[in-house]
Enzyme design. Sequence first.
Site, PDB file in Angstrom:
ATOM      1  N   CYS A 111       0.870  -1.205  -0.052  1.00 25.36           N
ATOM      2  CA  CYS A 111      -0.019  -0.134   0.016  1.00 25.36           C
ATOM      3  C   CYS A 111       0.691   1.315   0.314  1.00 25.36           C
ATOM      4  O   CYS A 111       2.170   0.762   0.563  1.00 25.36           O
ATOM      5  CB  CYS A 111      -0.722  -0.062   1.182  1.00 25.36           C
ATOM      6  SG  CYS A 111      -2.108  -1.229   1.383  1.00 25.36           S
ATOM      7  N   GLY A 132       1.815  -2.823   4.750  1.00 34.03           N
ATOM      8  CA  GLY A 132       2.717  -3.908   5.510  1.00 34.03           C
ATOM      9  C   GLY A 132       1.940  -4.976   5.900  1.00 34.03           C
ATOM     10  O   GLY A 132       0.287  -5.057   6.394  1.00 34.03           O
ATOM     11  N   LYS A 184       4.488  -9.193 -19.962  1.00 33.60           N
ATOM     12  CA  LYS A 184       3.796  -8.394 -20.259  1.00 33.60           C
ATOM     13  C   LYS A 184       2.649  -7.808 -20.840  1.00 33.60           C
ATOM     14  O   LYS A 184       1.268  -7.563 -20.513  1.00 33.60           O
ATOM     15  CB  LYS A 184       4.773  -7.281 -21.478  1.00 33.60           C
ATOM     16  CG  LYS A 184       6.396  -7.264 -21.058  1.00 33.60           C
ATOM     17  CD  LYS A 184       6.341  -5.447 -19.601  1.00 33.60           C
ATOM     18  CE  LYS A 184       6.156  -5.904 -17.831  1.00 33.60           C
ATOM     19  NZ  LYS A 184       6.982  -6.336 -17.583  1.00 33.60           N
ATOM     20  N   LYS A 240       3.056  -2.410  -7.902  1.00 31.26           N
ATOM     21  CA  LYS A 240       4.310  -2.219  -8.387  1.00 31.26           C
ATOM     22  C   LYS A 240       4.907  -3.162  -7.179  1.00 31.26           C
ATOM     23  O   LYS A 240       5.377  -3.669  -8.554  1.00 31.26           O
ATOM     24  CB  LYS A 240       4.458  -0.746  -8.270  1.00 31.26           C
ATOM     25  CG  LYS A 240       5.793  -0.515  -8.523  1.00 31.26           C
ATOM     26  CD  LYS A 240       6.177  -0.584 -10.616  1.00 31.26           C
ATOM     27  CE  LYS A 240       7.235  -0.936 -11.275  1.00 31.26           C
ATOM     28  NZ  LYS A 240       7.581  -1.271 -12.208  1.00 31.26           N
TER      29      LYS A 240
END
Length: 602
Positions: free
Chosen positions: A2, A100, A479, A597
Amino acid sequence: MCGIVGYIGALSAKEVLLNGLGRLEYRGYDSAGIALMGEDGGAPQILKTTNKVEALRKDAEAVPDAHAGIGHTRWATHGAVNVINAHPHRAGRVTLVHNGIVENYQRLRARLADQGRTPVSETDTEIAAMLIDSYYRGDPHEAVRRAAADMEGSFTLAILFDDHPDKVYAICRNSPLTVMHTGQGSFLGSDVLAFLHYGRKYYAPANDLLCELTAEGIAFFDPADRPVALQEKTVDWDVDSADKQGYPHYMIKEIHEQPSVLRRTVRQYIVEDRVDFSCDDLEPDLFEGVEHVHIVACGTAMHAGLTAKPMFEQLAGVLVSVEVSSEFRDREARINPRTLYILVSQSGETADTLAALRRIREGGAKLLSVINVKGSTMARESRNVVYTQAGPEIAVASTKAFTTQVAVLFLVALKMAQDRGVDVSNEVAALRRVHKQVERVLSRRPAIAEAARMLAAARDIFYLGRGMDMALAEEGSLKIKEISYIHAEAYPAGEMKHGTISLIEPGVPTVLIATQKNCYAKSLLCAQENRSRGGEVLLIVPDGWHVEKDGADVVLRIPGDGGFMSAFGAAATLQLLAYECAYQKGMPIDQPRNLAKSVTVA
Ligand code: M6R
């Protein structure tokens, strides 16, 4: 993972928090929320949404501004994606956001239940808020310190107390936190990107240091509540590189940045035509006596390892194995003292790779980390780090991080070969020029966009290659999967006829990468085999290499004459193919579903 933000000072807290969350949205976008603290204290105004930050911005227009606050953008781990589970969470006089995982939250939850405290959400975060509140008797330091001592796992918390409206607190353990003070106030974020537009000097507090942010400054306290002084760091990349700069998506902008970041990455490690890592102060005997290299990484970073493996073996003469970090961790791999372990990570925060790093370190083996983000947890915990110079990579689909990782791994292979007396001057010279190859691929984008039409209509695609091209096939298929949601499978070209070719039929296209001279003829044969079963073939080959008229349905050319260095042109072509395909399908390219990400949970 996050993203969390916090601010206190003279600016509009609403604006600072929402801008920061927008910049951290790459870390997760299941929900977003802010808590705004009024100057007189009391319960902060909390806004939450399961939509994106832009929707939160609209909702925030209806509420008064504030001088302080905290915010969160979520990638769900505990509990469904809904407003109740969205952060900030509140318990008693405590409001907080969290990044976390509090691993022992079930035990803490049971303990708090004995005190008559019942959470409303399914999250570990609310348990953290309740725990802090359970210790709170008016002294935030004591409450946070005692709660942190009880919590296991990884966490960064940003905390408001109703009766301390002039302070924002933060603490982290094994999870990123950066803080900054300027004349405009004090800022915090999971990443400097959150506040980069307000200043460039920041602190990266170590585990378990309590940070107390006020409008006037930031104070740090160790677990015994003694003040601690920290060294300021400076962001050393171009601030504008964190913006889209007119491109419609971060991904395409980052694809286009590759020539310049590759150039920068390669140049820093070549001195007088030799590979030289002295600027990174590696242990002097790091590469000495190494018989075996084991590369450990996840996803795209692991594919960079696979791509570099043939160069290590052929030029440096060392055996190389490549493994995904979770497998390395789960099989409790034996650590070999004669092996050089190379860990590769863009973020330097990936939980499984970090766990592998700790295991290897404990085992006492040689360890080298290839990282993009300076100051990341892995960078801090590694004695030997070689940095890629990709700059901030925001798009979830990794592009410039991949090619710079391959470049660094090639440099390590060349350094090991060089140290063993092999003449690698031709390869060093070629590596210096690879950015030009990528530039030329980018200039061929219209042809690649046209070729992507063939893929956009498919439900299943095969990506095939041999040797190094097989590694690139893996990356190409990842990808397209992640941003187009098309099922794609990478397979060794030579292995198709052992079973998988039964899946080839009209409508199942193949992307065949054929850039290695030693197996070129065999690769073309595979194209024929697939075409004769009705499958269309998109062939990626170096300029000038002969392809029969009916050898493929579409041929995309890459500059150069094949060999190791064609990895860069082929990678850029595969990235553009994936981007153009997703674009034609109207996909949310920078924020594909279910992803974030970096993956800071195991
Ligand atoms: O930050 P890391 O390089 O450790 O991340 C590893 C993978 O999660 C990452 O490479 C992922 O596969 C890519 N974003 C996919 O494009």
